[in-house]
Structure formats: C-alpha cells, structure tokens
Design an enzyme around this catalytic site. Structure first.
Site, PDB file in Angstrom:
ATOM      1  N   ASN A   9      21.984  33.654  12.407  1.00  0.00           N
ATOM      2  CA  ASN A   9      22.158  34.894  13.168  1.00  0.00           C
ATOM      3  C   ASN A   9      23.315  35.661  12.522  1.00  0.00           C
ATOM      4  O   ASN A   9      24.476  35.306  12.717  1.00  0.00           O
ATOM      5  CB  ASN A   9      22.466  34.548  14.635  1.00  0.00           C
ATOM      6  N   LYS A  11      24.366  38.554  13.125  1.00  0.00           N
ATOM      7  CA  LYS A  11      25.047  39.467  14.070  1.00  0.00           C
ATOM      8  C   LYS A  11      25.237  40.840  13.413  1.00  0.00           C
ATOM      9  O   LYS A  11      24.381  41.262  12.639  1.00  0.00           O
ATOM     10  CB  LYS A  11      26.357  38.836  14.563  1.00  0.00           C
ATOM     11  N   HIS A  98      20.984  36.284  23.944  1.00  0.00           N
ATOM     12  CA  HIS A  98      22.216  35.756  23.335  1.00  0.00           C
ATOM     13  C   HIS A  98      23.396  36.042  24.264  1.00  0.00           C
ATOM     14  O   HIS A  98      23.421  37.074  24.939  1.00  0.00           O
ATOM     15  CB  HIS A  98      22.447  36.408  21.969  1.00  0.00           C
ATOM     16  N   GLU A 100      26.244  37.127  23.729  1.00  0.00           N
ATOM     17  CA  GLU A 100      26.906  38.424  23.483  1.00  0.00           C
ATOM     18  C   GLU A 100      26.126  39.558  24.141  1.00  0.00           C
ATOM     19  O   GLU A 100      26.711  40.546  24.593  1.00  0.00           O
ATOM     20  CB  GLU A 100      27.071  38.635  21.957  1.00  0.00           C
ATOM     21  N   GLU A 168      23.737  27.311  23.609  1.00  0.00           N
ATOM     22  CA  GLU A 168      24.953  27.814  22.981  1.00  0.00           C
ATOM     23  C   GLU A 168      26.041  27.951  24.046  1.00  0.00           C
ATOM     24  O   GLU A 168      26.099  28.973  24.745  1.00  0.00           O
ATOM     25  CB  GLU A 168      24.702  29.191  22.352  1.00  0.00           C
ATOM     26  N   GLY A 174      31.852  31.336  17.983  1.00  0.00           N
ATOM     27  CA  GLY A 174      32.828  32.096  17.203  1.00  0.00           C
ATOM     28  C   GLY A 174      34.271  31.661  17.417  1.00  0.00           C
ATOM     29  O   GLY A 174      35.195  32.357  17.012  1.00  0.00           O
ATOM     30  N   SER A 210      29.839  27.476  16.677  1.00  0.00           N
ATOM     31  CA  SER A 210      30.761  26.933  15.681  1.00  0.00           C
ATOM     32  C   SER A 210      30.163  25.791  14.851  1.00  0.00           C
ATOM     33  O   SER A 210      30.853  24.819  14.535  1.00  0.00           O
ATOM     34  CB  SER A 210      32.075  26.502  16.341  1.00  0.00           C
ATOM     35  N   GLY A 232      28.668  32.588  12.118  1.00  0.00           N
ATOM     36  CA  GLY A 232      29.585  32.823  11.003  1.00  0.00           C
ATOM     37  C   GLY A 232      29.226  32.102   9.709  1.00  0.00           C
ATOM     38  O   GLY A 232      29.225  32.707   8.624  1.00  0.00           O
TER      39      GLY A 232
HETATM   40  P1  13P Z   1      29.126  30.940  15.476  1.00  0.00           P
HETATM   41  O1  13P Z   1      28.323  29.968  14.633  1.00  0.00           O
HETATM   42  O2  13P Z   1      29.832  31.962  14.649  1.00  0.00           O
HETATM   43  O3  13P Z   1      29.994  30.237  16.461  1.00  0.00           O
HETATM   44  O4  13P Z   1      28.047  31.778  16.331  1.00  0.00           O
HETATM   45  C1  13P Z   1      27.093  31.080  17.053  1.00  0.00           C
HETATM   46  C2  13P Z   1      26.102  32.039  17.541  1.00  0.00           C
HETATM   47  O5  13P Z   1      26.383  32.859  18.395  1.00  0.00           O
HETATM   48  C3  13P Z   1      24.760  31.994  16.947  1.00  0.00           C
HETATM   49  O6  13P Z   1      23.856  32.758  17.675  1.00  0.00           O
END
Ligand code: 13P
Length: 250
Positions: A9, A11, A98, A100, A168, A174, A210, A232
């Site tokens: 992802n 983002k 998600h 977010e 998640e 993140g 993460s 990330g």
């Molecule tokens: P990170 O791997 O950056 O923690 O993000 C996870 C995520 O939100 C994947 O959708």
C-alpha cells in the site's frame, strides 16, 4: 492455505515516474528470484499512477490494486473514483476501510459495506481492513471492535464473493511498533474462528502494521497469517522483496 498474499500500500507516495521505477524494480526481481510461483503480490499505487504501474506489470505475475473507491457507481461525486473505473484501468483488488480512511475521512461501517457491494458488483476483490485503536485495546475492547467491524461484512459475504481480510491494529500502523507475535497470533486465531463461524472459510487473513524486512519472517510463521499488508517498507524495492521472500519461505 493458498499462496501467501503480499500487498504493498503505497499510500500518498510516488509521482508517476517514481511509481513506474518502483514497479519495474519489484517486477523484475520477483520474476528473477522465482517468487511469483510461491506468492501473490499486489501493488496499490495512488489512483493517478494506476495506469503507469499497470503498463509496467502487464503480462507479469503481479496484480494491481487501488487504495479506495467510492460507494456509488457513477454520478455527481466530485473528486471520487468508482469501482468500474478501477476495473477498467486493470485493478483486480481494492483496499476498503483502511484505518486512515476510517479516522481521517470519517468512514463508518455502513459506508464501508456499501463500498464492498460496489467492489463485488465489479468482480473486484476487496481487501477489508479492520483493527482496534490503542485506547480500545487498553480498555480491553479489541474483540468487540473486531467483531463489530466484521459482523456487518460477513453478513454481506457469501461463498461466491471473494474478499481478503487485513488485521491492522491502528496503533501499529506507521509507528515502527508492530504487534508482538503473541498479539498477532491471538487476534488471528480469534478472527479465523469468527470468519469460519460465519461461512467465510475462503477469506485469507493478512496482518498489517509496521511490517519490515526484519520482522517479516517471524510474522510469516504465525498460525493463521496468510500474508501481509505493507505500507512504508513497500516503498523501497529491496525491503519489499525481502518481505515477499519471507512469505515465500514460510
Ligand atoms: P506501515 O507498514 O507503514 O505501518 O503501514 C501499514 C498500513 O497501513 C498498510 O495498509
């Protein structure tokens, strides 16, 4: 278990050139290291880079996914993208719900279910994200939250509707602090039995939050982890490839 699934992802990262380059690096190495026969890899770039990435991965063993879509088929929804548009550009998967989207854009379970219906109508595979916040975990509400988030969806699911569930935990996204092996194991055991009890034996269960090249192998070894959703670390080809490798070896 079917082939492990590894989703990147991206983002709100990458310009078209950067997206093309990253996809190219991932694609060539996935083939060279023969990872394509042992994993399903999905790349989810920003909407505007779907075509660019789609061109790179065409005829190669990597699938295209989107990060979101709107809940209506077409019409006056300025700034939104429909599931039909995503299918037309070559997507096979769409991330829905998600954290977010839930927190920053205030998406609720009802809206998320309407989005899922739209995604299924277009014969795309939704990757539904669920997870508790830190406050909810500290208040011992984790199982209630996960059940609530899943209950609505499993009521709309059926054997003929393909979907993927991604656990998640919001506090692990993140932050560099992944859930521990024990926390992942407990949550996945709970979710697996919930899904099975609701006729969703066919739904793979991913972990996200993460995930890095360092913790990928230990996460891949946990029971009921059918793959990972990576933020990330999916933006650097070699890091993402090591995560794919860990899933392939599991
Ligand atoms: P990170 O791997 O950056 O923690 O993000 C996870 C995520 O939100 C994947 O959708």
């Amino acid at each position: 278990m079917t082939t492990p699934i590894v989703v990147g992802n991206w983002k709100m990262n990458t310009t078209a050139d950067q997206a093309r380059q990253l996809a190219e690096q991932i694609c060539s190495q996935v083939t060279e290291r023969a990872l394509d026969t042992r994993t399903t890899v999905v790349l989810c770039p920003p909407f505007v880079n779907l075509s660019a990435v789609g061109e790179v991965i065409e005829d190669r063993p990597i699938a295209l996914g989107a990060q979101n879509c709107w809940s209506e088929p077409y019409g006056a929804f300025t700034g939104e993208i429909s599931a039909a548009m995503l299918r037309a550009v070559g997507c096979r998967y769409v991330i829905v719900g998600h954290s977010e989207r839930r927190t920053i854009f205030r998406e609720d379970d009802q809206l998320i279910v309407r989005k899922l219906e739209r995604v299924w109508e277009e014969k795309l595979v939704p990757i539904l994200c669920i997870g508790e916040t830190l406050a909810e975990r500290q208040l011992h509400q984790t199982w209630d939250v996960l059940s609530r988030q899943l209950a609505l969806v499993s009521a709309h699911s059926s054997r003929t509707r393909a979907w993927i569930c991604a656990y998640e935990p919001v506090w692990a996204i993140g932050t560099g602090i992944a859930a521990t092996a024990e926390e992942i194991e407990q949550a996945h055991a709970y979710l697996r039995s919930f899904l099975d009890a609701h006729g969703c034996h066919h739904v793979p269960l991913l972990y996200g939050g993460s995930v890095t090249e360092e913790n990928a192998a230990s996460i891949a070894a946990i029971a009921h982890v059918d793959g990972v959703l990576v933020g990330g670390a999916s933006l650097v080809a070699e890091r993402f490839l090591r995560i794919i490798q860990a899933q392939a070896n599991a």
